[in-house]
Each structure stands twice: as structure tokens, then as C-alpha cells.
Design an enzyme around this catalytic site. Sequence first.
Site, short mmCIF file in Angstrom:
data_model
loop_
_atom_site.label_atom_id
_atom_site.label_comp_id
_atom_site.label_asym_id
_atom_site.label_seq_id
_atom_site.Cartn_x
_atom_site.Cartn_y
_atom_site.Cartn_z
NE ARG A 247 -2.80 0.32 3.40
CZ ARG A 247 -2.36 0.98 4.49
NH1 ARG A 247 -2.16 2.28 4.43
NH2 ARG A 247 -2.12 0.34 5.61
CE1 TYR B 176 -15.58 13.87 -14.95
CE2 TYR B 176 -14.30 13.97 -12.92
CZ TYR B 176 -15.06 13.26 -13.83
OH TYR B 176 -15.32 11.92 -13.60
CG ASP C 6 -8.04 17.94 -14.63
OD1 ASP C 6 -7.29 17.41 -15.48
OD2 ASP C 6 -9.09 17.39 -14.24
CE LYS D 113 -11.49 10.44 -18.79
NZ LYS D 113 -11.33 10.23 -17.34
#
Length: 364
Positions: free
Chosen positions: A52, A103, A174, A199
Site C-alpha cells: 500500500r 468536470y 487539471d 485518458k
Amino acid sequence: MEQHEHDAQADLSPRTKVVALGRPQRSPGASLNPPVTFTSTYIQDGPVNYARVDNPTWTPFEEAVGELEGGAALLFSSGMAAVHAALALVPTGGTVVAPAAAYNGVVVSLTEAQADGRVTVRWVDVTDADAVREALPGADLLWLESPSNPLLEVADIAGLTTAAHEAGALVVVDNTFATPLLQRPLEDGVDVVVHSATKYLSGHSDVILGLVVTSDDELRTRLARHRTLAGAIAGPMEAWLALRGLRTLSLRLERACANAADLAGRLADHPRIARVRYPGWGAIVSIEVDGDGDGAAAAEALTAGTRIWSPSTSLGGVESQLERRRRQPGEPEAVPVNLVRLSVGVEDVDDLWADLRQALDALG
């Protein structure tokens, strides 16, 4: 990465870097590509004791994207996990200045945080620099998308970053739509860059991943701690696939951007298109469809009437996709109901246009 290897690659073109970065050290018989490490734990007394915290499969992708953006990257399980890590930099009760049209995952997250009393949000039009500056005093963070999703509005990143820092606020951008091949916000003084690596960076619509990138060591430490404690970690196979996809980013983006510019011009001349939104660069085009009433039905009919274009909610893959954005819950009301976002892919542009045109002509 060895220091001499880093120095040798520092002056390369980004188009070369996407191919060259994140490779294993060269030695006779070495693998050209990094391996995938499937493990949940490690033998004790090493640098990492639990997966982790870290995985060696994350590192090559992080190094590659970090070098491309000009900072240090951290890989997350999704774009929204990266978004929440960046928003976690805001103290409880703090203030965020954010685009009114952005977004919808960001808009919904901030709206809910404000409703819970965790933050105050000042919504702004990012194209109105004066309005953004007026909203900055007392703010803790300025959130920007440029171009914005899905209105494709362009902000003055450098100017607004300077104003935000003067007001004592951090700046997050972003950079999913632009990628570091078209825009490097850290060079404009931005504190943190966020990507949905789902993306363009991975580019094949087959992984869910996110990234944050910063050149500030203290911020990177805080972001890494958030990732570990929140458990927002990537699977090793997804990380490996994303690095493989990154290799063709320059080629994919070049073709997709050329197709988008061509289609934006053709769409502007079609009688069923009320408006084309295109900033003049990038591979996303948004259109507003002319139709009875508010045009929403016509926009839905367009998305249902194509053969090559896939009606789907993501973007940035090799395949062309389109969607009426207001069909999504939480989409900002600033987005017109007849707006269709086109994620332009790498197919033959004449085929893409013929498919759009026949679907538009079928609207009557």
C-alpha cells in the site's frame, strides 16, 4: 533512474521522452521494458514493507510523467482519487475558488464538501480573470481546468497563479485535456498538476488511473501520505499498461489534434450545429446541436446515430467518442443541454466526418 541517464535525457524532445523514459537500466541481457511486480508485501528491513506504500511497477510510470511535467509524480487508483488527494490539501473550513463549469466529479465533490461544512467554495468563470482575482483573498486553493471540461474555456494559468500566490493560495491545474505535450503548468508556477491517466496518457480506454505531480517536496510528502492512508493505490497491471500506452502519446495526440482541427472547421458549416467550441488546439471539440425546443433531443439523436463514434462517457482513447454531457447526473447547469462533447480519435478524418454528417443530416 541513474543520475547520468537522467542527465542524458534532460534535453530530449518530449516526443522522444515518452518513448525513452521509465526504462530499466541498460546492461547486457537486460529487459527493454520494466517487469510487473505482483506482491502485497515485502521481506522486512527493506525500503518498503507493504504494497500500500509502494510498488516498483508504479515507479517507471511516475518517473516518466514526472519528467514530462517537470516535477515528481504520484500514481493513484483513479483520476478522482488524485482529485481528492489534491483537495485534501485544503484545511477543514478552508476556501476553494473553482470553475462553475468544470468536470462534474470535481463540481459534485466540492458541492458536497461545502454542504457538509468542510469547505467554502467560490464559483467563478475562469475566463474572467478579474472575477477570479476578486475571489482569491482569503482562499486556500485555486482549482483550474484549461481547457475546461466540457466547455473548453481557456484560463490565464500563469497570471492567475501569480495572483493566487499573492493571496496565499495554492494552485491546482487539471492537465488531463492538454497533457504535458501541449502544456506544462508547473512551469507557470502551479503547485500541483492533476491527471486522469485513464485518458490521454494511457490512451486505450482499458485502465482507470490518476496522477498528481508537484515540484514541491513538502506537498509531495503530504500527497503520498494521503495516498497511503486512503489506500488509493494503483494495481501493478494497470500501471504497466499505462506506461505502455504512454509510449505512443505523441503519435496519438498529433493525429487526434489534427483530426479535431479539421472537424471543428467542417462542423461549423453544418446547418444543424448552433455552436462549435474549440480553443484552436487539443483533441476535444464540443458542439451545440440545433433542434426543437432546447435541442437536447436532437443532441441525443446525434449520439445514437453514429457508427464509428462511440456514445460513451470517457475520452482520450484512440477511438472517437461522443456524449451529451447533461445526461450525466451532477453535470453543471452552465453546460447547455444540447452540448455534445467529441473526443476525437486517430481514425481517418474523412470517415469520422462522414459518420457525423450522416447522423446530423438524419436529424432532418
